[in-house]
Enzyme design. Sequence first.
Site, PDB file in Angstrom:
ATOM      1  N   SER A   1       0.812  -1.196  -0.088  1.00  0.00           N
ATOM      2  CA  SER A   1      -0.084  -0.018   0.069  1.00  0.00           C
ATOM      3  C   SER A   1       0.601   1.301  -0.169  1.00  0.00           C
ATOM      4  O   SER A   1       1.515   1.388  -0.908  1.00  0.00           O
ATOM      5  CB  SER A   1      -0.906  -0.106   1.254  1.00  0.00           C
ATOM      6  OG  SER A   1      -1.926   1.072   1.142  1.00  0.00           O
ATOM      7  N   HIS A   2       0.803   1.937   0.992  1.00  0.00           N
ATOM      8  CA  HIS A   2       1.481   3.392   1.105  1.00  0.00           C
ATOM      9  C   HIS A   2       2.873   3.308   1.849  1.00  0.00           C
ATOM     10  O   HIS A   2       3.565   4.293   1.869  1.00  0.00           O
ATOM     11  CB  HIS A   2       0.520   4.226   2.001  1.00  0.00           C
ATOM     12  CG  HIS A   2       0.312   3.515   3.102  1.00  0.00           C
ATOM     13  ND1 HIS A   2      -0.767   2.620   3.319  1.00  0.00           N
ATOM     14  CD2 HIS A   2       0.822   3.944   4.584  1.00  0.00           C
ATOM     15  CE1 HIS A   2      -0.903   2.413   4.659  1.00  0.00           C
ATOM     16  NE2 HIS A   2      -0.144   3.079   5.419  1.00  0.00           N
TER      17      HIS A   2
ATOM     18  N   ASP B   1      -2.299   6.543  -3.266  1.00  0.00           N
ATOM     19  CA  ASP B   1      -1.370   6.145  -2.634  1.00  0.00           C
ATOM     20  C   ASP B   1      -0.741   4.942  -3.478  1.00  0.00           C
ATOM     21  O   ASP B   1      -1.063   4.641  -4.725  1.00  0.00           O
ATOM     22  CB  ASP B   1      -1.643   5.466  -1.129  1.00  0.00           C
ATOM     23  CG  ASP B   1      -2.715   4.159  -1.384  1.00  0.00           C
ATOM     24  OD1 ASP B   1      -3.322   3.985  -2.328  1.00  0.00           O
ATOM     25  OD2 ASP B   1      -2.419   3.176  -0.857  1.00  0.00           O
TER      26      ASP B   1
ATOM     27  N   ASP C   1      -0.791   1.713  -4.053  1.00  0.00           N
ATOM     28  CA  ASP C   1      -1.646   0.719  -4.895  1.00  0.00           C
ATOM     29  C   ASP C   1      -3.042   1.353  -5.025  1.00  0.00           C
ATOM     30  O   ASP C   1      -3.997   0.620  -5.737  1.00  0.00           O
ATOM     31  CB  ASP C   1      -1.825  -0.657  -4.178  1.00  0.00           C
ATOM     32  CG  ASP C   1      -2.706  -0.284  -2.745  1.00  0.00           C
ATOM     33  OD1 ASP C   1      -2.489   0.780  -2.116  1.00  0.00           O
ATOM     34  OD2 ASP C   1      -3.457  -0.995  -2.083  1.00  0.00           O
TER      35      ASP C   1
ATOM     36  N   ASP D   1      -5.605   2.704  -3.756  1.00  0.00           N
ATOM     37  CA  ASP D   1      -6.929   2.974  -3.180  1.00  0.00           C
ATOM     38  C   ASP D   1      -7.254   3.813  -2.191  1.00  0.00           C
ATOM     39  O   ASP D   1      -8.505   4.152  -1.681  1.00  0.00           O
ATOM     40  CB  ASP D   1      -7.099   1.256  -2.183  1.00  0.00           C
ATOM     41  CG  ASP D   1      -6.005   0.981  -1.343  1.00  0.00           C
ATOM     42  OD1 ASP D   1      -5.033   1.848  -1.035  1.00  0.00           O
ATOM     43  OD2 ASP D   1      -6.207   0.110  -0.476  1.00  0.00           O
ATOM     44  N   ARG D   2      -6.102   4.687  -1.839  1.00  0.00           N
ATOM     45  CA  ARG D   2      -6.381   5.841  -0.915  1.00  0.00           C
ATOM     46  C   ARG D   2      -6.420   7.201  -1.880  1.00  0.00           C
ATOM     47  O   ARG D   2      -6.057   7.453  -3.017  1.00  0.00           O
ATOM     48  CB  ARG D   2      -5.355   6.042   0.096  1.00  0.00           C
ATOM     49  CG  ARG D   2      -5.046   5.002   0.895  1.00  0.00           C
ATOM     50  CD  ARG D   2      -3.982   5.327   2.190  1.00  0.00           C
ATOM     51  NE  ARG D   2      -4.203   4.100   2.951  1.00  0.00           N
ATOM     52  CZ  ARG D   2      -3.588   4.284   4.179  1.00  0.00           C
ATOM     53  NH1 ARG D   2      -3.025   5.421   4.428  1.00  0.00           N
ATOM     54  NH2 ARG D   2      -3.534   3.499   5.327  1.00  0.00           N
TER      55      ARG D   2
ATOM     56  N   LYS E   1     -11.488   0.063  -0.990  1.00  0.00           N
ATOM     57  CA  LYS E   1     -11.715   1.621  -1.340  1.00  0.00           C
ATOM     58  C   LYS E   1     -10.959   2.007  -2.658  1.00  0.00           C
ATOM     59  O   LYS E   1     -10.250   1.331  -3.126  1.00  0.00           O
ATOM     60  CB  LYS E   1     -11.003   2.256  -0.169  1.00  0.00           C
ATOM     61  CG  LYS E   1      -9.435   1.961  -0.035  1.00  0.00           C
ATOM     62  CD  LYS E   1      -9.027   2.237   1.429  1.00  0.00           C
ATOM     63  CE  LYS E   1      -7.589   2.019   1.687  1.00  0.00           C
ATOM     64  NZ  LYS E   1      -7.766   1.480   3.088  1.00  0.00           N
TER      65      LYS E   1
HETATM   66  C1  G1P Z   1      -4.411   1.848   8.187  1.00  0.00           C
HETATM   67  C2  G1P Z   1      -5.486   2.514   8.508  1.00  0.00           C
HETATM   68  C3  G1P Z   1      -6.504   1.825   8.275  1.00  0.00           C
HETATM   69  C4  G1P Z   1      -6.676   1.218   6.883  1.00  0.00           C
HETATM   70  C5  G1P Z   1      -5.244   0.467   6.703  1.00  0.00           C
HETATM   71  C6  G1P Z   1      -5.131  -0.278   5.313  1.00  0.00           C
HETATM   72  O1  G1P Z   1      -4.339   0.692   9.278  1.00  0.00           O
HETATM   73  O2  G1P Z   1      -5.447   3.405   9.795  1.00  0.00           O
HETATM   74  O3  G1P Z   1      -7.846   2.661   8.350  1.00  0.00           O
HETATM   75  O4  G1P Z   1      -7.869   0.373   6.787  1.00  0.00           O
HETATM   76  O5  G1P Z   1      -4.151   1.087   7.063  1.00  0.00           O
HETATM   77  O6  G1P Z   1      -5.107   0.796   4.305  1.00  0.00           O
HETATM   78  P1  G1P Z   1      -3.562   0.967  10.754  1.00  0.00           P
HETATM   79  O7  G1P Z   1      -2.102   0.763  10.174  1.00  0.00           O
HETATM   80  O8  G1P Z   1      -4.175   1.990  11.505  1.00  0.00           O
HETATM   81  O9  G1P Z   1      -3.884  -0.420  11.298  1.00  0.00           O
HETATM   82 ZN    ZN Z   2      -3.235   1.464  -0.229  1.00  0.00          ZN
END
Ligand code: G1P
Ligand code: ZN
Length: 551
Positions: A121-122, A285, A287, A289-290, A384
């Site tokens: 992801s990010h 981000d 991938d 989704d954000r 998302k």
């Molecule tokens: C974080 C975000 C959460 C999201 C997840 C995946 O998780 O806070 O809302 O669903 O990334 O993108 P966290 O690191 O808080 O567990």
């Molecule tokens: Zn992501």
Amino acid sequence: MSSSVTPSPIRSVTLAQPFTDQKPGTSGLRKSSLQFQTPHYLESFIEASLRVIPGVAGGTLVVGGDGRYGNRSAIDVIARMAAAHGVTRLVTTTGGILSTPAASHLIRSRGAIAGIILSASHNPGGPEGDFGVKINGANGGPAPESLTDAVYAATQSLEGYRIAEAEPLNLDQPGEQRIGDLVVEVIDGVSDYVALMQKLFDFDRIASLLRSDFRLAFDAMHAVTGPYASRLFEGLLGAPSGTVRNGLPLEDFGGGHPDPNLTYAAELADLLLKGNDYAFGAACDGDGDRNMILGRACFVNPSDSLAVLTANATLVPGYAKGLTGVARSMPTSAAVDVVAEGLGIACFETPTGWKFFGNLLDASRITLCGEESFGTGSDHIREKDGLWAVLFWLNILAVRGCSVAEVMAEHWNRFGRHYYSRHDYEAIASDAAHGLYNRIKAMLPDLVGQPFAGRTIATADDFAYTDPVDGSITIGQGLRLLLDDGSRVVLRLSGTGTQGATLRVYLESYVPPSGNLHQDPQAALADLIHAIDALAEIRTRTGMERPTVIT
Ligand code: G1P
Ligand code: ZN
């Protein structure tokens, strides 16, 4: 283009001992790239997954990722292992580039048994960064805990794995290849997704907005959305070239941190918040989704964004008939709750993580959902969706003909304002984080009735959720201090970090329409920030003077 390797010998590899650290977190198995390079590490997790996912033999599997370091080689390994496990068809994309929302759509439209999405992801990528493997189910959404638990259990006693011998796949252009009986179909990963967006949004209207003096800046952060955004904005919608910035996916995201927030997308934020050239800015981000939404001199916090999309949904063709309900994760502000109440629709509060929305979406209990962490989505897929949110905003602005700041001001005047901020303390020693957290957890019963930031603590609990669709119960989802004036502070430990622990502090305070002073959120929340630091001893216990990231 079509290389045939039939029959393809299948090799059985014996593991000296199983890997014991392959427990998937909030979004799959996420570890350093280095760890994923440990011989047999990826193979172990894929073997466990292919043994546990229902319908593997004879099924279709979708595979792709955000283009980070390790993406292509992982697709090769997964294809060869899929062949050894009797998968009939594997759908992947040119360059192996597939955003998480596009993968969700592809799983659904192809009737696949599952998808394997390669992304952290990010989190930063590259040899020094992170890599990840996410398993999505046949509905296109993150695998339920029952499945990821079963995958984890399978890794614990894994004795070996099976893999076909084959030449590396050619992912350079669309076409079909075979590994034994497995057909590997390489498609253009962008076009199906773009077609879905065209069904939901009024492209003509958005195009005329983008051809006016309304200037858009989109930052793909050298991650997966570049090719999608270029096709959408600069191709179909006619925005000038250069609208999409950092549009080329790179294995290390150009050394950046592909997380669209004010800290990591600072360049874009400066363009919108300090400059005057652009009317709208957005970023996605790693991938895809954000999303982060910015107007001229206006940052839209993600909780507010969900509320605005809900309030304006019927302006958008795909949602013109109205919404069945909405949902937000617990730490997300209650801005959407107020809108839902006004619309007379249901509003659900779920634990953090997209998988909890899946049941509600599948049961048609909700149409839109979102999280404070820059995630927004709808029933069009089961993830998302960053670009979807950007198009949704553009569609609203095109119809209403006003600026982002005007949309926000009007929204707060009508519904009141939820001042909101999240403070993250990243990479703190695990002992210190758990010590801090467990101390407050133990104090919860005694906190009720105590004074806090000039208010009184009305409720103090550890959030638990009963799924309204299947009745399953999830406990331990975050410590909540609910104050008597509707304000609240929430403490959570991240489930996605890979270094030490991350403490998240969520702060929220509601001001009704008549009382809004249009303050800076940090100023509006200053008393809560001070009070939680005093109570939880955040600075002394973490050794950090201030949060790593403030959103
Ligand atoms: C974080 C975000 C959460 C999201 C997840 C995946 O998780 O806070 O809302 O669903 O990334 O993108 P966290 O690191 O808080 O567990
Ligand atoms: Zn992501």
